[in-house]
Enzyme design. Sequence first.
Site, PDB file in Angstrom:
ATOM      1  N   ASP A 283       0.810  -1.225   0.000  1.00 41.67           N
ATOM      2  CA  ASP A 283       0.000   0.000   0.000  1.00 41.67           C
ATOM      3  C   ASP A 283       0.842   1.275   0.000  1.00 41.67           C
ATOM      4  O   ASP A 283       0.485   2.246  -0.670  1.00 41.67           O
ATOM      5  CB  ASP A 283      -1.042   0.001   1.140  1.00 41.67           C
ATOM      6  CG  ASP A 283      -0.421  -0.136   2.510  1.00 41.67           C
ATOM      7  OD1 ASP A 283       0.792  -0.438   2.595  1.00 41.67           O
ATOM      8  OD2 ASP A 283      -1.140   0.053   3.500  1.00 41.67           O
TER       9      ASP A 283
ATOM     10  N   ASP B  35      -2.780  -6.609   3.058  1.00 45.61           N
ATOM     11  CA  ASP B  35      -3.611  -5.494   3.547  1.00 45.61           C
ATOM     12  C   ASP B  35      -3.908  -4.494   2.429  1.00 45.61           C
ATOM     13  O   ASP B  35      -4.234  -3.342   2.691  1.00 45.61           O
ATOM     14  CB  ASP B  35      -2.882  -4.772   4.699  1.00 45.61           C
ATOM     15  CG  ASP B  35      -1.514  -4.249   4.280  1.00 45.61           C
ATOM     16  OD1 ASP B  35      -1.027  -4.597   3.180  1.00 45.61           O
ATOM     17  OD2 ASP B  35      -0.909  -3.488   5.059  1.00 45.61           O
TER      18      ASP B  35
ATOM     19  N   ARG C   9       2.234  -6.176  10.072  1.00 45.68           N
ATOM     20  CA  ARG C   9       2.028  -4.768  10.441  1.00 45.68           C
ATOM     21  C   ARG C   9       0.725  -4.596  11.198  1.00 45.68           C
ATOM     22  O   ARG C   9       0.487  -5.312  12.129  1.00 45.68           O
ATOM     23  CB  ARG C   9       2.040  -3.887   9.198  1.00 45.68           C
ATOM     24  CG  ARG C   9       3.415  -3.370   8.892  1.00 45.68           C
ATOM     25  CD  ARG C   9       3.329  -2.193   7.965  1.00 45.68           C
ATOM     26  NE  ARG C   9       4.651  -1.888   7.477  1.00 45.68           N
ATOM     27  CZ  ARG C   9       4.888  -1.231   6.365  1.00 45.68           C
ATOM     28  NH1 ARG C   9       3.893  -0.807   5.622  1.00 45.68           N
ATOM     29  NH2 ARG C   9       6.105  -0.984   6.008  1.00 45.68           N
TER      30      ARG C   9
HETATM   31  P1  ADP Z   1       4.661  -1.326   1.229  1.00 48.63           P
HETATM   32  O1  ADP Z   1       4.649  -0.843  -0.164  1.00 48.63           O
HETATM   33  O2  ADP Z   1       5.034  -2.767   1.347  1.00 48.63           O
HETATM   34  O3  ADP Z   1       3.408  -0.961   1.992  1.00 48.63           O
HETATM   35  P2  ADP Z   1       6.033   0.861   2.615  1.00 48.63           P
HETATM   36  O4  ADP Z   1       4.820   1.336   3.339  1.00 48.63           O
HETATM   37  O5  ADP Z   1       7.301   0.810   3.398  1.00 48.63           O
HETATM   38  O6  ADP Z   1       5.875  -0.592   1.995  1.00 48.63           O
HETATM   39  O7  ADP Z   1       6.226   1.815   1.358  1.00 48.63           O
HETATM   40  C1  ADP Z   1       7.281   1.589   0.456  1.00 48.63           C
HETATM   41  C2  ADP Z   1       7.768   2.898  -0.064  1.00 48.63           C
HETATM   42  O8  ADP Z   1       6.722   3.565  -0.775  1.00 48.63           O
HETATM   43  C3  ADP Z   1       8.190   3.921   0.985  1.00 48.63           C
HETATM   44  O9  ADP Z   1       9.499   3.702   1.470  1.00 48.63           O
HETATM   45  C4  ADP Z   1       8.133   5.212   0.189  1.00 48.63           C
HETATM   46  O10 ADP Z   1       9.251   5.362  -0.642  1.00 48.63           O
HETATM   47  C5  ADP Z   1       6.887   4.968  -0.664  1.00 48.63           C
HETATM   48  N1  ADP Z   1       5.736   5.568   0.015  1.00 48.63           N
HETATM   49  C6  ADP Z   1       5.068   5.091   1.098  1.00 48.63           C
HETATM   50  N2  ADP Z   1       4.117   5.946   1.488  1.00 48.63           N
HETATM   51  C7  ADP Z   1       4.197   7.016   0.663  1.00 48.63           C
HETATM   52  C8  ADP Z   1       3.504   8.257   0.580  1.00 48.63           C
HETATM   53  N3  ADP Z   1       2.530   8.574   1.418  1.00 48.63           N
HETATM   54  N4  ADP Z   1       3.864   9.106  -0.409  1.00 48.63           N
HETATM   55  C9  ADP Z   1       4.847   8.797  -1.286  1.00 48.63           C
HETATM   56  N5  ADP Z   1       5.535   7.648  -1.244  1.00 48.63           N
HETATM   57  C10 ADP Z   1       5.230   6.769  -0.283  1.00 48.63           C
HETATM   58  O1  F6P Z   2       5.208  -5.043   5.083  1.00 50.70           O
HETATM   59  C1  F6P Z   2       5.894  -6.248   5.180  1.00 50.70           C
HETATM   60  C2  F6P Z   2       6.546  -6.376   6.528  1.00 50.70           C
HETATM   61  O2  F6P Z   2       7.234  -7.607   6.566  1.00 50.70           O
HETATM   62  C3  F6P Z   2       5.599  -6.271   7.728  1.00 50.70           C
HETATM   63  O3  F6P Z   2       4.883  -7.459   7.975  1.00 50.70           O
HETATM   64  C4  F6P Z   2       6.560  -5.914   8.823  1.00 50.70           C
HETATM   65  O4  F6P Z   2       5.930  -5.236   9.877  1.00 50.70           O
HETATM   66  C5  F6P Z   2       7.534  -5.010   8.129  1.00 50.70           C
HETATM   67  O5  F6P Z   2       7.471  -5.339   6.736  1.00 50.70           O
HETATM   68  C6  F6P Z   2       8.950  -5.125   8.604  1.00 50.70           C
HETATM   69  O6  F6P Z   2       9.687  -4.143   7.975  1.00 50.70           O
HETATM   70  P1  F6P Z   2      11.270  -4.152   7.844  1.00 50.70           P
HETATM   71  O7  F6P Z   2      11.632  -5.237   6.875  1.00 50.70           O
HETATM   72  O8  F6P Z   2      11.598  -2.808   7.343  1.00 50.70           O
HETATM   73  O9  F6P Z   2      11.793  -4.474   9.210  1.00 50.70           O
END
Ligand code: ADP
Ligand code: F6P
Length: 323
Positions: free
Chosen positions: A103, A129, A171
Amino acid sequence: MKRIAVLTSGGDAAGMNAAVRAVVRTGLDNGWELYGVRCGYAGLIAGDFLPLGARDVGGIIQLGGTMLRSGRCLDFKTEPGRNEALRNLSENQIEALVVIGGDGSQTGAHLLSQAGLPVIGVASTIDNDLYGSEITIGVDTALNIALESIDRLKVTASSHKRAFLVEVMGRKCGYLALIAGITGGAEVIVIPEFETSPEEVAAELRGAYERGKAHAIAVVAEGARYNARALSDYFQVHKERLGFELRVTTLGHVQRGGAPGAFDRLLATRLGVAAVRQLEKKEYGVLVGLLDGEVATTRLDEVISNKKLLDLKLLETARILAR
Ligand code: ADP
Ligand code: F6P
């Protein structure tokens, strides 16, 4: 000729490589040029592009992780960071981007799409999610890894008639815990979406022994208010009164590191191919995911403004089946 880039972002997920392979080979089949972006959005900001041919994505379908590397990039959350990324794409004459991630990554993809870049998202996160896909790349493999551990813990728990607590990732989402708990035959499941107090956990574990079980397993989501640490602290303080000890296993990143199973390889392949088909149709700004068992698209603005809900009826099913 079209020039397309693909990146993997956020926590890695088993099957990301299969998705990259599918995007690259399907795009090449169209006569396009394909580029990989290293290290997720950080690579977009650094202009770290890598031309990819058919052989460059050979031998990766069976590998976990991501050959492109992934990452969490704070700079990309800022407008100057995203502008730099867009500038690099334009300087390299890259016309469209495929973003494989969860997300957070799809929020970034949406912002690029709003800035005018043709973008397609591919649903990938072990947390499951993400709105717009009933199951995402990496979930099935992560579940199987968690299950293998739960099965093993049950063996030793039964030998010693002990209570075990297993914490899984996810998460703020309890999907992994709920499904690992049901399929692993846990006595109690603790998830963020439904608060369970330490006393209720203790009652369920004690109840398992009273019903003649040799083991009692609690599967706990890391994002629950009473996660492994909170529960084990509570049980430690109240050890005498509660009358039993807990052994705690936190699975952590072990769940993310495995080789993708058949389900994730196939899902990733289908979604990777679908991403290229969307680019062909010039229908951008969408996530490709799985809905009712079929590949389907959902607009990125809808994806990021909706929350995927867990089927809490499964908690009751789990409770009945643990009797
Ligand atoms: P995932 O995609 O698995 O949910 P993250 O939440 O860590 O993992 O998001 C991955 C990357 O996407 C972040 O490190 C950032 O570079 C980008 N990102 C996340 N949220 C935002 C946001 N609100 N605006 C712009 N980029 C975002
Ligand atoms: O989003 C995938 C995930 O593995 C979550 O389940 C967990 O909370 C998080 O990433 C851990 O993040 P990191 O690899 O940055 O420790």
